[in-house]
Design a protein around this motif. Structure first.
Motif: not given
Length: 57
Positions: A5-14, A18-29
């Protein structure tokens, strides 16, 4: 597929997943370093990670 995650928000660097044709799981690590630590622990213990089981071939 893992992504950083490279967005300039709280999740930056996490790492997320994601798999093909699926929604991403954010912040797993919280960071790439945490992912590597988790992967090495899973590899040595022979256990699954969130979406796969690491192995040495």
């Amino acid at each position: 597929m893992l992504f950083v995650d490279c967005t300039p928000e709280d999740g930056y660097g996490q790492l997320g997943w994601f798999g093909e044709a699926s929604f991403p799981d954010m912040g797993l690590y919280p960071s790439f370093a945490d992912y590597l630590l988790y992967a090495s622990d899973a590899l040595s213990a022979g256990r699954d990670m969130s979406h796969h089981r690491p192995e040495v071939r």
